[in-house]
Design an enzyme around this catalytic site. Structure first.
Site, PDB file in Angstrom:
ATOM      1  N   ALA A  55     -19.452  -6.173  58.553  1.00 38.09           N
ATOM      2  CA  ALA A  55     -20.298  -5.709  57.446  1.00 38.09           C
ATOM      3  C   ALA A  55     -21.715  -6.317  57.435  1.00 38.09           C
ATOM      4  CB  ALA A  55     -19.573  -5.945  56.125  1.00 38.09           C
ATOM      5  N   ARG A  96     -21.264   4.692  59.020  1.00 41.34           N
ATOM      6  CA  ARG A  96     -19.966   4.109  58.640  1.00 41.34           C
ATOM      7  C   ARG A  96     -19.925   4.008  57.107  1.00 41.34           C
ATOM      8  NH1 ARG A  96     -17.659  -0.795  61.908  1.00 41.34           N
ATOM      9  NH2 ARG A  96     -15.728   0.277  61.366  1.00 41.34           N
ATOM     10  N   GLN A 205     -10.382  -6.640  67.316  1.00 41.62           N
ATOM     11  CA  GLN A 205     -11.469  -7.570  67.004  1.00 41.62           C
ATOM     12  C   GLN A 205     -10.961  -9.015  67.011  1.00 41.62           C
ATOM     13  OE1 GLN A 205     -10.796  -4.767  65.312  1.00 41.62           O
ATOM     14  NE2 GLN A 205     -12.631  -3.763  64.565  1.00 41.62           N
ATOM     15  N   ASP A 246     -15.495  -6.048  53.677  1.00 41.13           N
ATOM     16  CA  ASP A 246     -16.506  -4.996  53.873  1.00 41.13           C
ATOM     17  C   ASP A 246     -17.067  -4.507  52.556  1.00 41.13           C
ATOM     18  OD1 ASP A 246     -14.670  -4.882  56.369  1.00 41.13           O
ATOM     19  OD2 ASP A 246     -16.585  -3.955  56.903  1.00 41.13           O
ATOM     20  N   LYS A 257     -10.692  -5.028  56.964  1.00 41.88           N
ATOM     21  CA  LYS A 257     -10.048  -4.412  58.129  1.00 41.88           C
ATOM     22  C   LYS A 257      -8.601  -4.033  57.864  1.00 41.88           C
ATOM     23  CE  LYS A 257     -11.443  -3.457  61.208  1.00 41.88           C
ATOM     24  NZ  LYS A 257     -11.862  -2.029  61.306  1.00 41.88           N
TER      25      LYS A 257
END
Ligand code: MRU
Length: 355
Positions: A55, A96, A205, A246, A257
């Site tokens: 983010a 996004r 990630q 985020d 996530k």
């Protein structure tokens, strides 16, 4: 795998010679490759394809994208210049939908541009102001992370084993990180801690980025498959959790996530404190849970790992990139202004009052 000396001095995204330079995170951990962009459309594509992700890093990239757009504009008057900026803002914004930092970074530049445009500045002056503001957003990100680390480190003790999910580290910000910034600060205070990183399927990630970062900082990290969260908690292999975010609503609902909700639920089940670390730029004080759009990503992220297929081609896939963790599962939200504790509606409001 090529040995990369250190990452601590690395900047995930920066402004250099009127260009945007970023680490191509799709190539990590195998290669450390920098990409350079002069067109805001390329920055938009980099955000869309996860060359840059996380983010705060997306927020800074959006601001840098607008700085490029200001240089690309061929407008002869301020009104057309602002219209060009607005076109770029829209393209960057639509890359996004869940991370609110993107909107925050774009709004900061647009608000400045609109305000200064009404003060009779030239296009050249406006370009300089926009570039300076985007660089300031990037520099502030590091200071913010350091402050968050300082507050957050008080919540962790010597011999803690801390679980983290996804990557909320230097690579998700300009440098240092949010959740991993807290872990770095805890270690820097001389506390001997260990980290358990979840793999974070489907984009990995955790295994690709978090493990890479922590290993290069010499922090003890173990990697687990996402499916081992329950096992590690039930067997007391972990005693605290810290993740990034985020978007956080004024009620304390946290969007992060995909899989974060599972980790938080399991932590509650085992009486393990679950912390979230995020800057104030991640808070969305206007929206309600029903307003938040969860990004759905392409099925091929799930039907394969890298180039290798792991599922039949024609399978239907549901691939949400984020989920929502309700406030009752959260022990505290670490920000650069202090730690908000439940009840969140009150404590979050206080953070903004003191801002
Ligand atoms: O899809 P990504 O990799 O952009 O998702 C990133 C996360 O969910 C992070 O945990 C979040 O952005 C916090 S980063 C400081």
């Amino acid at each position: 795998m090529e040995e990369i000396k250190t990452h601590s001095s690395l900047r995930t995204v920066k402004w250099k010679d009127n260009k945007v330079v970023m680490i191509d995170q799709t190539k990590l951990p195998n290669e450390l490759v920098y990409v350079t962009y002069t067109d805001y459309n390329e920055v938009a594509q980099a955000i869309r394809t996860l060359v840059v992700r996380g983010a705060p890093a997306i927020g800074v990239s959006g601001a840098f994208g607008l700085a490029l757009a200001s240089l690309q504009s061929k407008a002869a008057d301020i009104k057309s210049f602002l219209a060009d900026l607005e076109t770029a803002r829209k393209i960057l914004f639509e890359t996004r939908p869940t991370a609110i930092n993107l909107k925050w970074g774009l709004d900061r530049i647009m608000n400045l541009a609109n305000k200064k445009a009404s003060e009779n500045v030239t296009i050249e002056q406006l370009q300089t102001l926009i570039i300076d503001e985007s660089k300031k957003i990037a520099e502030d990100d590091i200071t913010t992370n350091r402050s968050m680390g300082n507050f957050g480190s008080e919540l962790f003790s010597d011999k803690d084993t801390i679980m983290t999910h996804c990557n909320a580290g230097a690579l998700a910000t300009v440098a240092y990180g949010t959740a991993l910034g807290v872990i770095r600060a805890t270690k820097d205070k001389g506390k001997n801690i260990k980290v358990i990183a979840t793999e974070t399927r489907p984009v990995q990630q955790g295994s690709r980025l978090t493990v890479f970062e922590l290993k290069h900082d010499g922090i003890d990290v173990s990697l687990i498959p996402d499916t081992a969260v329950g096992y590690t908690m039930a067997n007391k292999l972990v005693n605290k959790v810290v993740v990034g975010a985020d978007r956080i609503l004024r009620t304390g609902h946290v969007y992060n996530k995909i899989g974060t909700y599972q980790v938080a639920t399991m932590a509650k089940q085992h009486g393990i404190p679950f912390y979230v670390a995020a800057p104030l730029s991640t808070f969305d004080m206007q929206s309600n849970p029903e307003d938040v759009v969860i990004e759905m990503r392409k099925g091929t992220e799930v039907t394969g790992i890298g180039d290798k297929k792991t599922a039949p081609d024609d399978v239907n896939v549901i691939n949400p990139a984020f989920d929502m963790t309700p406030p009752e599962l959260i022990s505290g939200i670490i920000t650069e202004k202090g730690v908000a504790k439940p009840p969140f509606e009150e404590s979050i409001k206080k953070l903004f009052e003191n801002n």
